[in-house]
Design an enzyme around this catalytic site. Structure first.
Site, short mmCIF file in Angstrom:
data_model
loop_
_atom_site.label_atom_id
_atom_site.label_comp_id
_atom_site.label_asym_id
_atom_site.label_seq_id
_atom_site.Cartn_x
_atom_site.Cartn_y
_atom_site.Cartn_z
N ARG A 103 -29.98 -12.23 -28.53
CA ARG A 103 -30.04 -11.04 -29.56
C ARG A 103 -29.68 -9.71 -28.62
O ARG A 103 -30.53 -9.56 -27.63
CB ARG A 103 -31.42 -11.18 -29.98
CG ARG A 103 -31.59 -11.84 -31.00
CD ARG A 103 -32.83 -11.14 -32.14
NE ARG A 103 -33.98 -10.68 -31.44
CZ ARG A 103 -34.86 -10.33 -32.33
NH1 ARG A 103 -34.93 -10.33 -33.56
NH2 ARG A 103 -35.94 -9.84 -31.59
N THR A 107 -29.29 -3.88 -31.36
CA THR A 107 -28.70 -3.93 -32.72
C THR A 107 -29.18 -5.13 -33.33
O THR A 107 -29.19 -5.37 -34.68
CB THR A 107 -27.12 -4.21 -32.81
OG1 THR A 107 -27.00 -5.37 -31.77
CG2 THR A 107 -26.52 -3.15 -31.95
N ASP A 199 -42.34 -13.45 -27.24
CA ASP A 199 -41.09 -13.80 -26.92
C ASP A 199 -41.23 -15.34 -26.53
O ASP A 199 -41.59 -15.76 -25.28
CB ASP A 199 -40.51 -12.92 -25.72
CG ASP A 199 -39.03 -13.42 -25.42
OD1 ASP A 199 -38.65 -14.28 -25.33
OD2 ASP A 199 -38.42 -12.32 -25.43
N ASP A 202 -39.26 -16.47 -22.90
CA ASP A 202 -40.11 -15.80 -21.87
C ASP A 202 -41.18 -16.85 -21.88
O ASP A 202 -41.73 -16.97 -20.66
CB ASP A 202 -40.42 -14.37 -21.93
CG ASP A 202 -39.24 -13.50 -21.74
OD1 ASP A 202 -38.30 -13.92 -21.22
OD2 ASP A 202 -39.43 -12.23 -21.99
C1 PRP Z 1 -34.80 -15.49 -29.77
C2 PRP Z 1 -35.19 -16.62 -30.34
C3 PRP Z 1 -34.15 -16.90 -31.42
C4 PRP Z 1 -33.74 -15.27 -31.69
C5 PRP Z 1 -34.40 -15.14 -32.99
O1 PRP Z 1 -33.92 -15.69 -28.72
O2 PRP Z 1 -35.43 -17.79 -29.35
O3 PRP Z 1 -32.80 -17.46 -30.82
O4 PRP Z 1 -34.53 -14.44 -30.67
O5 PRP Z 1 -34.01 -13.75 -33.36
P1 PRP Z 1 -33.13 -13.50 -34.57
O6 PRP Z 1 -33.71 -14.40 -35.71
O7 PRP Z 1 -33.18 -11.95 -35.05
O8 PRP Z 1 -31.79 -13.80 -34.34
P2 PRP Z 1 -33.29 -14.40 -27.77
O9 PRP Z 1 -32.27 -13.68 -27.90
O10 PRP Z 1 -34.65 -13.70 -27.09
O11 PRP Z 1 -32.84 -15.31 -26.50
P3 PRP Z 1 -33.65 -16.59 -25.57
O12 PRP Z 1 -33.56 -17.72 -26.29
O13 PRP Z 1 -32.50 -16.43 -24.38
O14 PRP Z 1 -34.74 -15.83 -25.01
N1 URA Z 2 -37.60 -13.81 -30.58
C1 URA Z 2 -38.86 -14.11 -29.97
O1 URA Z 2 -38.60 -14.75 -29.16
N2 URA Z 2 -39.68 -13.73 -30.74
C2 URA Z 2 -39.82 -13.08 -31.96
O2 URA Z 2 -40.69 -12.68 -32.62
C3 URA Z 2 -38.54 -12.60 -32.38
C4 URA Z 2 -37.40 -13.01 -31.59
#
Ligand code: PRP
Ligand code: URA
Length: 209
Positions: A103, A107, A199, A202
Site C-alpha cells: 500500500r 494514497t 501492521d 511487521d
Molecule cells: C497490508 C496488508 C494488506 C493491505 C491491506 O499490506 O497485508 O495487503 O495492507 O490494506 P488495504 O485493504 O487498504 O489494501 P502492506 O501494504 O502493509 O504490505 P506488507 O504485506 O508487505 O506488509
Molecule cells: N495493513 C495492516 O497490516 N494493518 C492494518 O490495520 C491495515 C492495513
C-alpha cells in the site's frame, strides 16, 4: 450480509484475541494466524467439488471421495505468505501463485511489484489470502488480476476486515464471498483497522521491533 461469512468458532476467537494483543511476539503471532486461517479455509472450501472413487481397505472394497477441482492459493505478499502453509496441510496438491502488492502509505492505493499469474481454468477454486482487509484496495486489485486471467470461482480469506473494506470490495465484486474472523469498528485516519492488530506484515516478520 450476503457473501460475508464471519466465523465465530470459540477456538478461532480465542486465537484472534492473542493475535490482537500488543505483547504477542512474532512466534506466537505466526502460530495464531495459522490456527485462525485453518478454520477460515475449512469454511471457504466447504463446497469444494468431490467425486466418488473406489477404495480398498484391509477388509474389502468401499466407495470413497477425492477432490475433483484444482485449488489455487493466492497469498498477497508479504503478510499473506503466513497463511499458506496451514491450507497446504489441508490441500497438499493446491497450487500457489503469489501476487506482490504494497500500500502506498499516502494514497493507500496498492502498488504491484510481483505478478506471474498464468491463465486460470474456470473450474479452479481460488482462495485469495491476506490477513487484513482495510480499504480492500489490495484485495480488489488481486481479484481483478485473477478475473483477468480467467478465474471465475474466487473466495477472499482475511483474518480481519474493516466495514469500509467490505463495502468497497462488494461494490466491485458482489459475488465473491469473504471469509473472516471479525469485522472491526472502522479505519483510522491513516487507513489502519481499529481495534485491529496493527501492521500484520511487521508483526508476522518482526520488521518493526
Ligand atoms: C497490508 C496488508 C494488506 C493491505 C491491506 O499490506 O497485508 O495487503 O495492507 O490494506 P488495504 O485493504 O487498504 O489494501 P502492506 O501494504 O502493509 O504490505 P506488507 O504485506 O508487505 O506488509
Ligand atoms: N495493513 C495492516 O497490516 N494493518 C492494518 O490495520 C491495515 C492495513
Amino acid at each position: 450480509m450476503k457473501n460475508l461469512n464471519i466465523i465465530h468458532h470459540p477456538i478461532l476467537q480465542a486465537s484472534l484475541s492473542r493475535l490482537r494483543e500488543i505483547h504477542t511476539g512474532p512466534e506466537e503471532f505466526r502460530h495464531q494466524a495459522r490456527r485462525i486461517v485453518s478454520f477460515l479455509a475449512i469454511e471457504a472450501l466447504a463446497n469444494l467439488p468431490i467425486r466418488q472413487h473406489s477404495v480398498t481397505t484391509p477388509m474389502g472394497q468401499t466407495m470413497g471421495f477425492e477432490l475433483s477441482s484444482q485449488v489455487i492459493l493466492v497469498p498477497i505478499l508479504r503478510a499473506g505468505l503466513g497463511l499458506v502453509d496451514p491450507i497446504l496441510d489441508l490441500v497438499p496438491n493446491a497450487t500457489v501463485w503469489h501476487v506482490g502488492l504494497y500500500r502506498n502509505e499516502t494514497t493507500l492505493e496498492p502498488v504491484e511489484y510481483y505478478n506471474k499469474i498464468p491463465k486460470i481454468g474456470e473450474t479452479a477454486y481460488c482462495l485469495v489470502l491476506d490477513p487484513m482487509m482495510a480499504t480492500a484496495g489490495s484485495a480488489i486489485k488481486t481479484c481483478q488480476i485473477l478475473k483477468d486471467r480467467g478465474a471465475s470461482n474466487i473466495r477472499m480469506v482475511c483474518l480481519l476486515a474493516a466495514p469500509e473494506g467490505i463495502r468497497n470490495f462488494h461494490s466491485e465484486f458482489p459475488d465473491i464471498p469473504i471469509f473472516t474472523a471479525s469485522v472491526d469498528s472502522h479505519l483510522n485516519e491513516i487507513g489502519y483497522i481499529v481495534p485491529g492488530l496493527g501492521d500484520a506484515g511487521d508483526r508476522m516478520y518482526h520488521t518493526n521491533p
